[in-house]
Design a protein around this motif. Structure first.
Motif, PDB file in Angstrom:
ATOM      1  N   TYR A 112     -20.541  26.273  25.061  1.00 33.46           N
ATOM      2  CA  TYR A 112     -20.381  25.044  25.838  1.00 33.46           C
ATOM      3  C   TYR A 112     -20.194  23.846  24.909  1.00 33.46           C
ATOM      4  N   TYR A 120     -18.320  20.654  22.827  1.00 35.35           N
ATOM      5  CA  TYR A 120     -17.424  19.518  23.062  1.00 35.35           C
ATOM      6  C   TYR A 120     -16.728  19.197  21.746  1.00 35.35           C
ATOM      7  N   VAL A 160     -15.540  21.887  29.019  1.00 33.20           N
ATOM      8  CA  VAL A 160     -16.365  20.707  28.763  1.00 33.20           C
ATOM      9  C   VAL A 160     -15.509  19.549  28.262  1.00 33.20           C
ATOM     10  N   LEU A 175     -17.369  21.289  37.125  1.00 37.92           N
ATOM     11  CA  LEU A 175     -17.569  20.023  36.431  1.00 37.92           C
ATOM     12  C   LEU A 175     -16.609  18.960  36.959  1.00 37.92           C
ATOM     13  N   LEU A 197     -24.992  16.633  35.034  1.00 35.79           N
ATOM     14  CA  LEU A 197     -25.379  17.368  33.830  1.00 35.79           C
ATOM     15  C   LEU A 197     -26.866  17.205  33.531  1.00 35.79           C
ATOM     16  N   ILE A 256     -25.068  22.475  27.862  1.00 28.13           N
ATOM     17  CA  ILE A 256     -24.216  21.373  27.422  1.00 28.13           C
ATOM     18  C   ILE A 256     -25.093  20.283  26.835  1.00 28.13           C
TER      19      ILE A 256
END
Length: 511
Positions: free
Chosen positions: A16, A18, A53, A82, A413, A423
């Motif tokens: 997960y 970014y 993400v 999401l 989140l 995340i």
């Protein structure tokens, strides 16, 4: 029956993570340093978005409309959830590249991104991707692509083949992939104990294997255990990009722009003698033993005049993304540890320590009495950005839609963090991307949003959530046992969060 995975690991979900390089605002400092005009980004597409993400953060935090695909329906479903949480309009699908790239309802794109996926697909899929870029990337549009490269992977290629072969012929398919990964790594211990000549000739292999054993098995599954896996030299990548009419611009890794940090004087002199851009990058990879490249390419590069480059640099907005007190001036480079000049970085960081967005021109004006010039400020911005302490920012306040979308996504989140979400980032409409926020800090924010005003209240909510998850707090690497110890530690962490992180997150409009 056709194998819809095409040899890619689908039984284990991707991590997960970014990736800031996929943020269109991140491009700005890199393109300015390279002296290349950057297009306006209105439409973007990610091929192989994993859990989605990055795509969702950028769709929520900027006006750009994002599309993309990931062949794994579980991951695509999570990415869509999401998008639903943020309210951003996206087009996210679970199609393979062959199907998605032939869709007739996709717009042309200003920005196409592929993070890592290039190294783990077949040549057939690479051809599909290049054809898609050729057809769908606008003139002046940008491609971001990251991939495993030589020579950094040279010694590990045969070891990777050994690992996957052990998994296939010695492992029990009924066990699942993670136990087979563990067994394959355990076998390398037995092999290394025999002192094979391969390890003597390649002494770094032992260190690399030790690093593998400490890494997340989900990451290892996708990194090493796909059918297709090909570290590619830069020269070969350039050949692949030729049919799409792409020119190499620069690395998306800010630190790679500072030769003094990465190359010794002899290497710098050698590279200055090479005027062929592809060969120069290929040779540079040997100098730094490059293992993973993160690059920007463009369809039709337009060089900025020196005057225009300075003008755009002065207009570029930046903001701190870490508390001032937590920023170290010691950084790791290809040449070892380096220490940044306090005389330059101290005043610059002090000026930005209120977390307000400022242009490089404003910084220049403020630091001019100290004889700190614009080139020094640009270089410092790249280095601070490279260590995650600074980000390019929107030059004007975020639009109402982006602010609403990031607030909705972040609230979702933070609620999910109470249930064990993996995340560890939240979205900022100021930076147009993600900001690192630990799971515990997300629970603190959830408690704040739910009306708990004090750090003690946040700690209580966090402890309840951790108990439900069967977890406890660590202090100095050791698990705390009693409820009193856990709650006390969480109270300390919450008080520190209120003093250090929360002002930053509020300035970045994360909270």
């Amino acid at each position: 029956m056709t194998d819809w995975t095409s040899g890619y690991v689908a039984t284990i979900g991707y991590t997960y993570g970014y990736y800031a390089e996929l943020n269109s605002l991140h491009m700005r400092l890199a393109f300015l340093q390279a002296g290349i005009a950057l297009p306006q980004i209105g439409t973007a597409c990610e091929l192989g978005f994993g859990q989605g993400v990055s795509t969702n953060f950028h769709a929520a935090a900027t006006p750009t409309r994002w599309f993309g695909t990931d062949f794994n329906p579980s991951q695509a479903g999570y990415a869509q959830s999401l998008s639903l949480a943020s309210g951003a309009t996206t087009g996210l699908y679970d199609q393979g590249f062959d199907e998605f790239c032939q869709r007739s309802d996709l717009p042309d794109f200003d920005f196409i991104v592929l993070h890592g996926i290039w190294s783990w697909v077949s040549d057939e899929n690479r051809s599909i991707i290049v054809d898609f870029i050729r057809r769908k990337l606008k003139v002046g549009g940008v491609l971001y692509i990251s991939y495993n490269t030589q020579p950094g992977w040279a010694t590990m290629v045969p070891m990777r083949d050994l690992l996957i072969t052990h998994s296939e012929v010695m492992g029990n398919a009924a066990q699942g992939l993670v136990p087979r990964i563990d067994d394959a790594l355990a076998f390398t211990d037995k092999l290394m104990a025999t002192q094979p000549r391969f390890a003597k000739v390649n002494p770094l292999v032992g260190k690399r294997l030790a690093e593998l054993k400490s890494q997340d098995r989900h990451y290892l599954a996708h990194e090493y255990f796909n059918r297709d896996w090909l570290p590619m030299p830069f020269s070969r990548m350039a050949e692949w990009m030729t049919p799409a009419k792409l020119d190499f611009v620069c690395s998306a890794n800010y630190m790679e722009h500072i030769d003094e940090l990465n190359l010794n004087p002899e290497q710098q002199e050698l590279l200055q003698q090479i005027n062929h851009p592809v060969f120069r990058e290929t040779v540079r990879d040997f100098c730094v033993n490059q293992q993973f490249r993160r690059d920007y390419w463009i369809k039709g590069a337009r060089k900025l005049s020196p005057l225009k480059q300075i003008e755009q640099a002065r207009a570029q907005a930046v903001v701190l993304t870490k508390p001032r007190s937590g920023i170290s001036l010691k950084i790791a480079t290809h040449q070892g540890e380096a220490t940044m000049q306090e005389a330059v970085y101290g005043p610059l960081l002090d000026y930005l320590a209120d977390y307000q967005v400022r242009t490089l021109g404003q910084i220049e004006q403020h630091l001019r009495p100290l004889n700190i010039e614009l080139p020094q400020i640009i270089q410092a911005s790249l280095i601070l950005g490279g260590i995650g302490a600074l980000s390019a920012a929107q030059s004007s306040p975020p639009d109402a839609q982006s602010l609403k979308q990031t607030q909705q996504l972040n609230a979702y989140l933070c609620r999910e963090a109470c249930s064990g979400s993996e995340i560890t980032f939240l979205a900022s409409p100021v930076t147009g991307g993600g900001i690192a926020v630990s799971s515990v800090h997300q629970i603190f924010i959830h408690a704040l949003l739910e009306g708990h005003a004090s750090p003690e209240g946040w700690a209580s909510v966090a402890w309840q959530a951790l108990q439900q998850l069967g977890r406890c707090v660590l202090r100095d690497g050791k698990a705390l046992v009693s409820a009193e110890e856990n709650l006390s530690e969480l109270c300390e962490q919450a008080a520190h969060f209120a003093q250090q992180q929360l002002p930053l997150l509020r300035a970045l409009q994360v909270v």
